[in-house]
Design an enzyme around this catalytic site. Structure first.
Site, PDB file in Angstrom:
ATOM      1  N   HIS A  59       0.831  -1.061  -0.009  1.00 24.17           N
ATOM      2  CA  HIS A  59      -0.078  -0.081   0.003  1.00 24.17           C
ATOM      3  C   HIS A  59       0.820   1.266   0.137  1.00 24.17           C
ATOM      4  CE1 HIS A  59      -3.324   2.434   1.515  1.00 24.17           C
ATOM      5  NE2 HIS A  59      -2.484   3.291   1.993  1.00 24.17           N
ATOM      6  N   GLU A  60       1.837   1.247   0.963  1.00 20.85           N
ATOM      7  CA  GLU A  60       2.721   2.385   1.102  1.00 20.85           C
ATOM      8  C   GLU A  60       3.579   2.666  -0.221  1.00 20.85           C
ATOM      9  OE1 GLU A  60       2.402   4.505   3.311  1.00 20.85           O
ATOM     10  OE2 GLU A  60       1.021   3.224   4.348  1.00 20.85           O
ATOM     11  N   HIS A  63       1.800   4.427  -2.950  1.00 22.35           N
ATOM     12  CA  HIS A  63       2.201   6.046  -2.737  1.00 22.35           C
ATOM     13  C   HIS A  63       3.476   6.388  -3.223  1.00 22.35           C
ATOM     14  CE1 HIS A  63      -1.629   6.612  -0.631  1.00 22.35           C
ATOM     15  NE2 HIS A  63      -1.181   5.756   0.665  1.00 22.35           N
TER      16      HIS A  63
END
Length: 363
Positions: A59-60, A63
Site C-alpha cells: 500500500h505504501e 504512494h
C-alpha cells in the site's frame, strides 16, 4: 527513529518495524487464547498479521512509486501497530498530483483483493449454514487465511478512504477542495473534518474498542500537524533566504578553543557558530558540541567542530529551507552568496519571521 528493526530495502526505500509493533502481536495472541483458541491458532493469527502488514507495505509503495513520477522521493517506510507510514520528503502542492498519490495506496489494496478472489472458494462458505460458517471463521486457519486477507484488504481500502487527515481519504478530500480553493483553506477544512472524526473514534473506542482511541489520537494530531505545516509554508511563499537570515553572526577560527566559544555563548544569544580560516568555511560548532566539551575548555575547535555541514544559497526559497530543517537533524545552516559566507539561518529566526508575516497578514 530509535527502537526499530530494519527489514532491508526495496526500490531503494528502507523498511522498518517500530518496537511498539510487538504490542499488536501480543494482543492478537491474547485474544486468540482468550477466545478458546490453541497455540496453533495463535501462530496462524501471527502469520495473518505478517501477511496483512506485507499488504500494508505494498500500500505504501503504491504512494511512493506514484510520487516518484512527480519527483517526490521517500527514504523509508515504518510499520506501526496502527499501520504503515511512508516518510516522503514532501507532498506535491498540485492537487491533481496529490489526488493520484493518495488514491494509489487504496488502489493497491483493491488490486490485491481482486487477485486473492481468484483463489478463494466462495462456494465453500455459501454452502454452509450460519452456525457452520461462524465456526469455520472463528479462528484463522490455513483454509480461511485467504478470505481473511481478502476481507482485510477491502477493509484497508475502505478505512483509508475515511476523509480524515493524515489518512488517504483526508488527502483526497484536500486535493478535491484545492481544485476549487486555495491549499490553506482546503487543508483547514479537511483537517477540521479529520479532527471531528477523531473525536467520534474516541467515543466509540471508549464504548467498544480501546484500539480506536489510539487511531483517533493519530488522526487528531496528524490533522493538526498537517494544518500547521501548510499554514507555515504559506507564510514563507515568495520569500527568499536573504529575507530572514542572520547577518550579524560571530565567526570563530579552527585554533580557537571551547573557552572562546563559551564566552561568546554566554555573552549573546547565538548558540551555533561558523568556523572559518582565510575566508573559507571549515566547519560548524553546534551548541551541543560546546556543552559536550565544556569540561575541556582548552581543546581546539578544529577537534570538535562538525565538518559535514550543509550550506544554502542566499537566493534559495524559504519554503525549501523550512522543509530542509524539518527533514534533517540540524536546524542551523550557513548562507553563501557566490561561495562567500554572508550569514546563517536557523529554526528560531525562521519561526520569528513566520510570526511577523502572520501578524502582517492578520492586519
Amino acid at each position: 527513529m530509535k527502537g526499530v528493526l530494519n527489514l532491508g530495502k526495496l526500490f531503494n526505500v528502507k523498511i522498518e518495524v517500530h518496537w511498539t509493533f510487538i504490542f499488536i502481536l501480543l494482543w492478537v495472541i491474547f485474544l486468540e487464547l482468550k477466545s478458546g483458541g490453541t497455540l496453533q491458532n495463535a501462530m496462524m493469527s501471527i502469520v495473518f498479521i505478517a501477511l496483512l502488514f506485507t499488504c500494508v507495505v505494498f500500500h505504501e509503495f503504491g504512494h511512493i512509486l506514484t510520487a516518484r513520477k512527480f519527483g517526490v522521493t521517500a527514504k523509508k517506510i515504518t510499520l506501526l501497530p496502527i499501520g504503515g507510514v511512508a516518510s516522503m520528503e514532501t507532498i506535491p502542492e498540485n492537487p491533481k498530483q496529490e489526488l493520484l498519490i493518495s488514491l494509489a495506496g487504496p488502489a493497491v489494496n483493491i488490486f490485491i483483493a481482486l487477485i486473492l478472489s481468484l483463489f478463494i472458494n466462495i462456494s465453500f462458505f455459501f454452502d454452509q449454514d450460519p452456525k457452520q460458517l461462524e465456526e469455520a471463521l472463528s479462528h484463522v486457519t490455513p483454509q480461511n487465511l485467504l478470505i481473511y486477507l481478502f476481507s482485510a484488504n477491502i477493509a484497508l481500502a475502505i478505512f483509508n478512504f475515511i476523509p480524515a487527515f493524515p489518512m488517504d481519504g483526508g488527502r483526497v478530500l484536500r486535493a478535491i477542495l484545492a481544485m476549487k480553493t486555495d491549499r490553506v483553506t482546503a487543508t483547514n477544512i479537511a483537517s477540521g473534518i479529520g479532527q471531528f472524526i477523531a473525536l467520534i473514534f474516541v467515543f466509540v473506542g471508549i464504548l467498544y474498542n480501546p484500539f480506536l482511541i489510539l487511531i483517533a489520537l493519530f488522526i487528531f494530531f496528524g490533522a493538526y500537524g498537517e494544518n500547521k505545516m501548510v499554514r507555515q509554508l504559506a507564510l514563507l511563499k515568495g520569500h527568499k533566504v536573504h529575507d530572514a537570515m542572520l547577518t550579524n553572526i560571530s565567526v570563530l577560527k579552527p585554533d580557537d578553543t571551547i573557552k572562546d566559544a563559551i564566552e561568546l555563548l554566554l555573552s549573546g544569544t547565538e548558540k551555533n557558530f561558523v568556523i572559518t580560516q582565510n575566508s573559507q568555511i571549515e566547519g560548524i560548532l553546534y551548541h551541543q558540541n560546546i556543552i559536550k566539551n565544556s569540561k575541556k575548555p582548552d581543546i581546539a575547535l578544529q577537534d570538535v567542530m562538525d565538518r559535514s555541514f550543509t550550506s544554502i544559497d542566499v537566493n534559495a526559497d524559504l519554503k525549501d529551507i523550512f522543509k530542509l530543517i524539518n527533514t534533517e537533524k540540524r536546524d542551523f545552516f550557513v548562507v553563501k552568496d557566490n561561495n562567500a559566507l554572508v550569514g546563517a539561518i536557523d529554526l528560531s529566526n525562521l519561526s520569528e519571521f513566520m510570526l511577523i508575516q502572520a501578524n502582517l497578514i492578520s492586519r
